[in-house]
Design an enzyme around this catalytic site. Structure first.
Site, PDB file in Angstrom:
ATOM      1  N   HIS A  21       0.851  -1.191   0.000  1.00 24.29           N
ATOM      2  CA  HIS A  21       0.000   0.000   0.000  1.00 24.29           C
ATOM      3  C   HIS A  21       0.882   1.234   0.000  1.00 24.29           C
ATOM      4  CE1 HIS A  21       0.815  -0.748   4.253  1.00 24.29           C
ATOM      5  NE2 HIS A  21       0.432   0.476   4.549  1.00 24.29           N
ATOM      6  N   HIS A  51       1.452   3.902   2.094  1.00 27.10           N
ATOM      7  CA  HIS A  51       2.017   4.641   3.229  1.00 27.10           C
ATOM      8  C   HIS A  51       3.547   4.676   3.158  1.00 27.10           C
ATOM      9  CE1 HIS A  51      -1.910   4.016   5.696  1.00 27.10           C
ATOM     10  NE2 HIS A  51      -1.994   5.023   4.859  1.00 27.10           N
ATOM     11  N   ASP A  97       6.003   4.397   5.159  1.00 21.25           N
ATOM     12  CA  ASP A  97       6.863   3.389   5.785  1.00 21.25           C
ATOM     13  C   ASP A  97       6.850   2.072   5.020  1.00 21.25           C
ATOM     14  OD1 ASP A  97       4.132   3.284   6.788  1.00 21.25           O
ATOM     15  OD2 ASP A  97       4.797   1.763   8.215  1.00 21.25           O
ATOM     16  N   HIS A  98       6.115   1.995   3.920  1.00 24.58           N
ATOM     17  CA  HIS A  98       6.127   0.800   3.065  1.00 24.58           C
ATOM     18  C   HIS A  98       6.687   1.076   1.674  1.00 24.58           C
ATOM     19  CE1 HIS A  98       3.782  -1.854   5.802  1.00 24.58           C
ATOM     20  NE2 HIS A  98       3.489  -0.666   6.311  1.00 24.58           N
ATOM     21  N   HIS A 136      -7.383  -1.121   5.527  1.00 30.41           N
ATOM     22  CA  HIS A 136      -6.341  -0.231   6.083  1.00 30.41           C
ATOM     23  C   HIS A 136      -6.237   1.017   5.214  1.00 30.41           C
ATOM     24  CE1 HIS A 136      -2.724   1.008   8.153  1.00 30.41           C
ATOM     25  NE2 HIS A 136      -2.048   1.028   7.015  1.00 30.41           N
ATOM     26  N   ASP A 176      -0.377  -4.240   6.026  1.00 25.57           N
ATOM     27  CA  ASP A 176      -1.004  -3.726   7.237  1.00 25.57           C
ATOM     28  C   ASP A 176      -2.472  -4.148   7.334  1.00 25.57           C
ATOM     29  OD1 ASP A 176       1.402  -2.607   7.814  1.00 25.57           O
ATOM     30  OD2 ASP A 176       0.725  -0.526   7.789  1.00 25.57           O
ATOM     31  N   HIS A 195       4.396  -5.333  10.124  1.00 24.13           N
ATOM     32  CA  HIS A 195       4.949  -4.816  11.376  1.00 24.13           C
ATOM     33  C   HIS A 195       4.980  -5.929  12.416  1.00 24.13           C
ATOM     34  CE1 HIS A 195       4.521  -0.468  10.276  1.00 24.13           C
ATOM     35  NE2 HIS A 195       3.517  -0.938   9.547  1.00 24.13           N
TER      36      HIS A 195
END
Length: 271
Positions: A56, A58, A60-61, A115, A143, A183
């Protein structure tokens, strides 16, 4: 299928992955964030990165996309609705599309909104008679599904849609499907599940084990284990329902699975 699970040393406890073909040693990187760590590990393993896959949009990905692609010339795959959210996507993935890695590994894209509305999980269907762990099915769940928990819906998602994703797809996966999440939240998630179901012996035993788990070792659950320890998989459990009533007195009669899921998600937001 060869899988290298890589912990990112950050406050969000991200995981990123290298998935490789045993025959050709060609690999795809899933959700790269720390590009230096990822590239170094690929070099140590002797794997050649041919693809990058984002579950996805975001940061942090996707934060390591550019540097990994600059270093390897890899093709970038992401959800087909994320083309305006993730820079320079080469191939948009729709439900059922396949990402080929080398000659023997194929990851199937699942359209898994909740998410965010641009979330894809990658499913490896397994190979042969599952005689080894490497041959068993696997889900790279981003996520959406965590060990003993599920993703939040704060930043572009929707909890009702998340429930539908679980009901129609993830709850139906084979029990032996390995889970590779985005995570490491397992300790908090188990504590939450035990707050909802204090008499869950399997969750309590796993929590004790996780609190003593070596820092340099990764724990991999599967769908069967999630059904035992993850409150979001235990929507008909009497104790889960009764402890929810204490928090939500308006929860009358026998609630639906969706009602239980949504109340659990609401509580987990504050956990």
């Amino acid at each position: 299928m060869l899988v290298e699970q890589i912990s990112v040393n950050n406050s969000l406890r991200n995981y990123m992955y290298l998935v490789a073909c045993p025959e050709t040693r060609e690999a795809a990187a899933i959700d790269p964030l720390d590009h230096e760590l990822l590239l170094s590990r690929a070099q140590q393993l002797g794997w050649t990165i041919r693809g990058v896959i984002n579950t996805h949009e975001h940061h942090d990905h996707i934060g390591g996309n550019e540097k990994v692609i600059q270093a390897t010339g890899a093709t970038l795959f992401a959800h087909h609705q994320a083309l305006d959210k993730i820079p320079n996507v080469d191939e948009g993935l729709k439900a059922g599309d396949a990402v080929q890695i080398g000659t023997s590994v194929e990851l199937i894209a699942l359209d898994t909104p909740g998410h965010t509305f641009c979330h894809t999980c990658l499913y490896y269907m397994g190979k042969g008679d599952f005689e080894t762990t490497e041959q068993m099915p696997a889900l790279f769940s981003g996520d959406t599904l965590f060990n003993a928990g599920v993703g939040n819906c704060h930043n572009g998602g929707n909890p009702e849609t998340m429930y539908q994703t679980f009901r129609d797809q993830l709850f139906l996966l084979p029990d032996y499907t390995r889970i590779f999440p985005g995570h490491d939240y397992i300790v908090n998630n188990l504590q939450f599940s035990l707050d909802r179901e204090p008499n869950n012996a399997a969750a309590r035993s796993l929590l004790v084990a996780m609190e003593q788990w070596p820092m340099d070792s990764h724990f991999v659950s599967n769908i069967a284990m999630e059904k035992l320890v993850n409150a979001f998989f235990r929507l008909n459990n009497n104790e889960v329902i009764e402890t929810l009533r204490a928090k939500f007195p308006d929860l009358q009669g026998m609630p639906t699975e969706e009602e239980v899921f949504l109340k659990l998600r609401e509580l987990r937001n504050q956990w």
